[in-house]
Design an enzyme around this catalytic site. Structure first.
Site, short mmCIF file in Angstrom:
data_model
loop_
_atom_site.label_atom_id
_atom_site.label_comp_id
_atom_site.label_asym_id
_atom_site.label_seq_id
_atom_site.Cartn_x
_atom_site.Cartn_y
_atom_site.Cartn_z
N GLY A 123 0.77 -1.14 -0.09
CA GLY A 123 -0.01 -0.08 0.01
C GLY A 123 0.79 1.26 -0.01
O GLY A 123 0.47 2.29 0.73
N SER A 181 1.24 3.45 -2.46
CA SER A 181 0.80 4.32 -3.56
C SER A 181 0.23 5.63 -3.06
O SER A 181 0.23 6.41 -3.76
CB SER A 181 -0.33 3.64 -4.49
OG SER A 181 -1.18 3.04 -3.76
N ARG A 182 -0.35 5.53 -1.67
CA ARG A 182 -0.96 6.73 -1.27
C ARG A 182 -0.69 6.72 0.51
O ARG A 182 -0.19 6.01 0.88
CB ARG A 182 -2.36 6.60 -1.32
CG ARG A 182 -2.67 6.63 -2.88
CD ARG A 182 -4.29 6.55 -3.21
NE ARG A 182 -5.03 5.45 -2.81
CZ ARG A 182 -5.70 5.09 -1.95
NH1 ARG A 182 -6.34 6.04 -0.93
NH2 ARG A 182 -6.47 4.11 -1.73
N VAL A 203 -2.97 -7.60 -1.95
CA VAL A 203 -2.31 -8.37 -0.60
C VAL A 203 -3.30 -9.50 -0.07
O VAL A 203 -2.88 -10.34 0.48
CB VAL A 203 -1.95 -7.42 0.54
CG1 VAL A 203 -0.92 -6.58 0.15
CG2 VAL A 203 -3.26 -6.52 0.94
N ASN A 253 1.53 -2.40 5.30
CA ASN A 253 0.85 -1.10 5.71
C ASN A 253 -0.76 -0.92 4.91
O ASN A 253 -1.36 -0.33 5.13
CB ASN A 253 1.69 0.12 5.10
CG ASN A 253 0.85 1.29 4.96
OD1 ASN A 253 0.69 2.13 5.83
ND2 ASN A 253 0.49 1.48 3.66
N TYR A 256 -12.73 -3.85 11.33
CA TYR A 256 -11.57 -3.42 11.25
C TYR A 256 -10.75 -3.53 12.59
O TYR A 256 -9.79 -3.70 12.61
CB TYR A 256 -11.71 -2.00 11.18
CG TYR A 256 -10.57 -1.17 10.60
CD1 TYR A 256 -9.71 -0.85 9.47
CD2 TYR A 256 -10.10 -0.09 11.58
CE1 TYR A 256 -8.49 -0.30 9.34
CE2 TYR A 256 -8.93 0.70 11.41
CZ TYR A 256 -8.31 0.65 10.32
OH TYR A 256 -7.35 1.42 9.99
N ALA A 279 -11.31 -5.90 14.62
CA ALA A 279 -10.90 -7.30 14.73
C ALA A 279 -9.58 -7.50 13.91
O ALA A 279 -8.74 -8.36 14.38
CB ALA A 279 -11.98 -8.26 14.12
N ILE A 339 -5.03 10.15 11.21
CA ILE A 339 -4.17 10.59 10.35
C ILE A 339 -4.84 10.96 9.17
O ILE A 339 -5.72 10.51 8.67
CB ILE A 339 -3.01 9.49 9.97
CG1 ILE A 339 -2.38 8.82 11.29
CG2 ILE A 339 -1.92 10.09 9.25
CD1 ILE A 339 -1.81 9.57 12.32
#
Ligand code: NAP
Length: 242
Positions: free
Chosen positions: A8, A10-11, A60, A88, A153, A155, A186
Site C-alpha cells: 500500500g 501508492s498513497r 495483498v 501497511n 476493522y 478485529a 491521520i
C-alpha cells in the site's frame, strides 16, 4: 543496496513510509493495488530523495498474487534480500454489526489480516537465513481500543497485533524484529470523510496526525538502532488512548 517492501505504498501513510525509507538509502519496492498513477508519484518522490525503487502491483489479500509478484521480482534479482517489510496496505468498510454485510466483514479481514500473513510468510524465510530482518505492521488505535462501527476493522487490526507479538517470539533469535505501529487519526484518503473539526476535540493534541509522523516511527523501527525492540506496539495518536 538494501531492499524494503512497503505494501500500500501508492498513497497516504504508505507513501510517506516509502519516502522515509528512501532517505535511509533503501531501494523501495512500492506495492499498490488499484492506483498505478499514485504509485508512480510515490516512485518519483523516492527518486527525489536520491534513492531508487520500482512498482509491484498485487492485491495483498490474494496469496497467489502476492507470491507470484514477489517471486518474479526475486527471480529477476537473484541474491537480493528484502530486509524490511512494512505491512501497511489497509481498508475500512464501517458499519454497525447489526447491519454489517458478510462482504464488509470478509473484505476488511482479508486485506488487513490475511494480507499481513501472506506477505510476511513469504518473506520471513530469507530474513531468517540472512539473520537480519525488520517487519513493521501498521495497525490502528481501533485494534487496541475498539471503535464502534468498526467491528471488522478492529478485529483485523487486533489480529495483526496478536500475530506481531507471536511472530516476534518465533524469530527473535535470528535478529529479525517484528513490531507494530498504531496510528490514531491521520490525514489521508482513509479519513477524508471524517469531520476533523468535530473529532479533534477528543484528541489531546487537538489535531489529526500527518502521514510523515507515522513514517518517522516506522523508519526508526526499520533502523539498526531499534535492534532490541521487538513485539512492541507503538502508538502514534496525539495522546488519544481512551
Ligand atoms: P489510504 O490513504 O486509504 O491508502 C491505503 C493504501 O492501501 C493505498 O496505497 C492502497 O493502494 C493500499 N491498499 C488497499 N487495499 C489493498 C490491497 N488489497 N492490496 C494492496 N494494497 C492495498 O490509507 P492510509 O490512511 O494511508 O492507511 C494506511 C494504513 O494505516 C492502513 O493499514 C490503515 O488501516 C492504517 N491506519 C490509518 C489511519 C488513518 O487515520 N489514516 C489510522 C490508523 C491506521 P491502491 O490505492 O493502489 O489500491
Amino acid at each position: 543496496m538494501k531492499y524494503a517492501l512497503v505494501t500500500g505504498g501508492s498513497r497516504g501513510i504508505g507513501r510517506a513510509i516509502c519516502t522515509r525509507l528512501a532517505e535511509m538509502g533503501y531501494y523501495v519496492l512500492i506495492n499498490y493495488n488499484s492506483s498505478p498513477a499514485e504509485a508512480e508519484n510515490t516512485l518519483k518522490l523516492v527518486k527525489e530523495k536520491g534513492s531508487d525503487g520500482e512498482l509491484l502491483q498485487f492485491d495483498v489479500s490474494s496469496q497467489e498474487e502476492v507470491e507470484r509478484s514477489i517471486s518474479y521480482w526475486q527471480m529477476k534479482n537473484e541474491g537480493k534480500v528484502i530486509q524490511v517489510l512494512v505491512n501497511n496496505a489497509g481498508i475500512r468498510k464501517d458499519a454497525l454489526v447489526m447491519w454489517m454485510k458478510n462482504e464488509e466483514w470478509h473484505d476488511v479481514l482479508r486485506t488487513n489480516l490475511d494480507g499481513f500473513f501472506y506477505t510476511t510468510r513469504f518473506l520471513i524465510k530469507d530474513m531468517l537465513i540472512s539473520k537480519f530482518g525488520r517487519i513493521i505492521n501498521v495497525v490502528s488505535l481501533s485494534g487496541l481500543k475498539g471503535l464502534p462501527g468498526q467491528a471488522n476493522y478492529s478485529a483485523a487490526k487486533a489480529g495483526v497485533i496478536g500475530s506481531t507479538k507471536a511472530l516476534a517470539q518465533e524469530v527473535a533469535k535470528k535478529n529479525v524484529t517484528v513490531n507494530a505501529v498504531a496510528p490514531g487519526f491521520i490525514k489521508s484518503d482513509m479519513t477524508k470523510d471524517l469531520d476533523e473539526a468535530q473529532l479533534k476535540s477528543m484528541i489531546p493534541m487537538n489535531r489529526f496526525g500527518k502521514p510523515e509522523e507515522v513514517a518517522s516511527v516506522v523508519a526508526f523501527l526499520a533502523s539498526e538502532e531499534a535492534s532490541y525492540i521487538t513485539g512492541a506496539v507503538i502508538n502514534v495518536n496525539g495522546g488519544l488512548y481512551t
